[in-house]
Scaffold this active site. Structure first.
Site, PDB file in Angstrom:
ATOM      1  N   ASN A 130      -8.829   1.385  10.288  1.00 23.99           N
ATOM      2  CA  ASN A 130      -7.784   1.172  11.425  1.00 23.99           C
ATOM      3  C   ASN A 130      -9.262   1.896  12.617  1.00 23.99           C
ATOM      4  O   ASN A 130      -9.713   1.072  13.470  1.00 23.99           O
ATOM      5  CB  ASN A 130      -6.818   1.610  11.128  1.00 23.99           C
ATOM      6  CG  ASN A 130      -5.511   1.057  12.425  1.00 23.99           C
ATOM      7  OD1 ASN A 130      -6.199   0.645  13.558  1.00 23.99           O
ATOM      8  ND2 ASN A 130      -4.196   1.583  12.047  1.00 23.99           N
ATOM      9  N   THR A 131      -8.561   3.410  12.957  1.00 24.12           N
ATOM     10  CA  THR A 131      -9.155   3.509  13.764  1.00 24.12           C
ATOM     11  C   THR A 131     -10.405   3.404  14.435  1.00 24.12           C
ATOM     12  O   THR A 131     -10.697   3.416  15.862  1.00 24.12           O
ATOM     13  CB  THR A 131      -9.474   5.617  13.555  1.00 24.12           C
ATOM     14  OG1 THR A 131      -7.545   5.597  12.993  1.00 24.12           O
ATOM     15  CG2 THR A 131      -9.314   6.679  15.362  1.00 24.12           C
TER      16      THR A 131
ATOM     17  N   GLY B  84      -7.732   8.570  10.505  1.00 26.10           N
ATOM     18  CA  GLY B  84      -9.219   9.110  11.397  1.00 26.10           C
ATOM     19  C   GLY B  84      -9.672   9.899  12.415  1.00 26.10           C
ATOM     20  O   GLY B  84      -9.618  10.018  13.660  1.00 26.10           O
TER      21      GLY B  84
ATOM     22  N   LYS C 203       1.082  -1.366   0.036  1.00 26.53           N
ATOM     23  CA  LYS C 203      -0.154  -0.045  -0.411  1.00 26.53           C
ATOM     24  C   LYS C 203       0.571   1.094  -0.043  1.00 26.53           C
ATOM     25  O   LYS C 203       2.153   1.849   0.852  1.00 26.53           O
ATOM     26  CB  LYS C 203      -1.067   0.518   0.677  1.00 26.53           C
ATOM     27  CG  LYS C 203      -1.122   0.841   1.011  1.00 26.53           C
ATOM     28  CD  LYS C 203      -2.396   1.302   2.804  1.00 26.53           C
ATOM     29  CE  LYS C 203      -2.982   3.165   2.676  1.00 26.53           C
ATOM     30  NZ  LYS C 203      -3.261   3.204   4.032  1.00 26.53           N
TER      31      LYS C 203
ATOM     32  N   ALA D 169      -9.497   5.072   4.628  1.00 25.98           N
ATOM     33  CA  ALA D 169      -9.869   6.093   5.472  1.00 25.98           C
ATOM     34  C   ALA D 169     -10.805   7.326   6.050  1.00 25.98           C
ATOM     35  O   ALA D 169     -11.438   7.387   4.744  1.00 25.98           O
ATOM     36  CB  ALA D 169      -8.676   7.222   5.839  1.00 25.98           C
ATOM     37  N   GLY D 170     -11.398   7.573   6.859  1.00 25.46           N
ATOM     38  CA  GLY D 170     -12.300   8.394   7.030  1.00 25.46           C
ATOM     39  C   GLY D 170     -13.564   7.541   7.379  1.00 25.46           C
ATOM     40  O   GLY D 170     -14.660   8.475   8.326  1.00 25.46           O
TER      41      GLY D 170
END
Lengths: 72, 263
Positions: free
Chosen positions: B215-216, B167, B106, B193-194
Site C-alpha cells: 500500500n504505502t 509502512g 484478510k 508489508a515492507g
C-alpha cells in the site's frame, strides 16, 4: 421509552432519538444511509441485510453501521 | 506445454479463485479517491484491500470508495487492520462479510502500535474461529516458517509474511525465511508489508512468492500512479526471473566471450 413514544438509541457511539415502531431500514433512511452499502450490528449481533426491513428498533439499542473505506 | 506457453498462461489461485495479476494493492493513504482509482488501474491489480469503518452518520453522503473502485470488477479483500485482539478481528470480518457478501478476507491481528508486528497467538486463534465460521482467511504473519505452517494447518487459504514492518518501506529483511516459507507451503504465499520500491517487489517474486501485497510504497511515492506501473512491471519481472531459473553465483569472474581464437 419517553413520553412521546420515541426511542433512545446509540448509532456509531452517538445518542439519537427515533420514532417508536420503526424498522432498521427506516432508521437508516432517516439518517440518510443507503442500506445496500452498509453492514449493521445491533447489540453486538450482525443483522442480516435480508431482515433489515423486518427487525424493529428498540429502546436502548446500540448500533454499529459500517462500510468499506480505503485501507491497507 | 512449452515453457513459453507456461509463462503466457501464468496465473495463481487462492480459495478457488484464479487471478492473473500477482500484485495486490491497498487503498489507504491516497490524496484522493481519484488518485487511488488511477493507481489501482495502473497497477493492474485484480484485488484491493479495504478497511471496515463506521459510516459518518453526521455526513453520510461523503464520496465512497465503491463509487471509484467497482467491487464487481475488482475483488475487495476486507482487512482487519487496526485490530489488536482475535475478538476485534473476528467482529470486524463478520461485519465485512455482511457488507460485501463474500468469505475471502484478510486477517491481521497486531501486537503493538509501535512496530505493528503481528500477534501470532491471537492470529492463530482468530484463524481457527474464522475457518469454523466459513471464512477463507488470507493471513498476515511473521516471517517464521513454523508459524506459517501452523496457520496453514488451521485453514488459512494464503500465508502473508511481512517483508519488514508495515509502512516502513525497508524492503525484505529476511530472504532466507521467506524462501523457507515458500518451500514449505501448500497454499499461496504473498509478501505483505515492507516493500519500499520496485526492486523489493521483484525480489519477493524471485524468491518464489505467489504475489506481493503493498500500500504505502505506492500511495506515498511522489507519483503514485507511476509507482503503481513500476510495481506491476517489477512483479512481472520477478515472476519471470523465478520461472526462468537464475544462474548460479560464482565467487570470481567468468568471461562471456570465448577464450579460443584470441588474436
Amino acid at each position: 421509552m419517553s413520553l412521546d413514544g420515541s426511542l433512545g438509541i446509540r448509532v456509531n457511539g452517538e445518542h439519537k432519538r427515533v420514532p417508536g415502531g420503526i424498522s432498521i431500514v427506516e432508521m437508516l433512511n432517516e439518517i440518510g444511509i443507503d442500506p445496500a452499502k452498509v453492514a449493521v450490528e445491533r447489540n453486538l449481533e450482525i443483522v442480516p441485510r435480508s431482515t433489515l426491513s423486518q427487525v424493529c428498533v428498540e429502546d436502548g439499542d446500540d448500533f454499529e453501521i459500517v462500510h468499506f473505506v480505503g485501507g491497507g | 506445454m512449452t515453457a513459453q506457453q507456461d509463462i503466457e498462461a501464468d496465473s495463481w489461485t487462492v480459495a478457488g479463485r484464479t487471478f492473473t495479476s500477482r500484485l495486490i494493492v491497498g487503498t489507504g493513504k491516497y490524496k484522493s479517491l481519484e488518485e487511488n482509482a488511477a493507481a489501482v488501474e495502473a497497477s493492474g491489480a485484480e484485488i484491493v484491500t479495504v478497511a471496515v469503518r463506521r459510516v459518518n452518520i453526521s455526513d453520510p453522503n461523503q464520496p465512497m470508495l465503491t463509487d471509484y473502485i467497482d467491487p464487481k470488477k475488482i475483488t475487495y479483500l476486507p482487512n482487519t487492520a487496526g485490530c489488536f485482539t482475535a475478538e476485534d478481528a473476528i467482529r470486524t470480518l463478520r461485519l465485512a462479510r455482511e457488507a460485501g457478501g463474500w468469505n475471502l478476507v484478510k486477517l491481521e491481528v497486531l501486537g503493538e502500535a509501535k512496530t505493528l508486528y503481528p500477534d501470532m497467538r491471537e492470529t492463530l486463534r482468530a484463524t481457527e474461529t474464522l475457518v469454523k465460521e466459513g471464512f477463507e482467511p488470507m493471513v498476515y504473519c511473521v516471517d517464521d516458517p513454523i508459524a506459517a505452517k501452523q496457520l496453514e494447518e488451521a485453514g488459512a487459504v494464503a500465508i502473508m509474511p511481512l517483508g519488514a514492518p508495515i509502512g516502513s518501506g525497508l524492503g525484505i529483511q529476511n530472504r532466507v525465511t521467506i524462501r523457507l516459507i515458500v518451500e514449505g507451503a501448500g497454499v499461496p504465499v504473498l509478501v505483505d508489508a515492507g516493500v519500499g520500491t520496485a526492486s523489493d517487489a521483484a525480489q519477493a517474486m524471485e524468491l518464489g512468492c505467489d504475489g506481493v501485497l503493498m500500500n504505502t510504497a505506492i500511495a506515498e511515492a511522489k507519483e503514485p500512479v507511476v509507482m503503481a506501473r513500476a510495481m506491476k512491471a517489477a512483479v512481472e519481472a520477478g515472476r519471470l526471473a523465478y520461472l526462468a531459473g537464475r544462474m548460479q553465483k560464482r565467487r570470481y569472474a567468468d568471461p562471456s566471450s570465448p577464450l579460443a581464437g584470441l588474436i
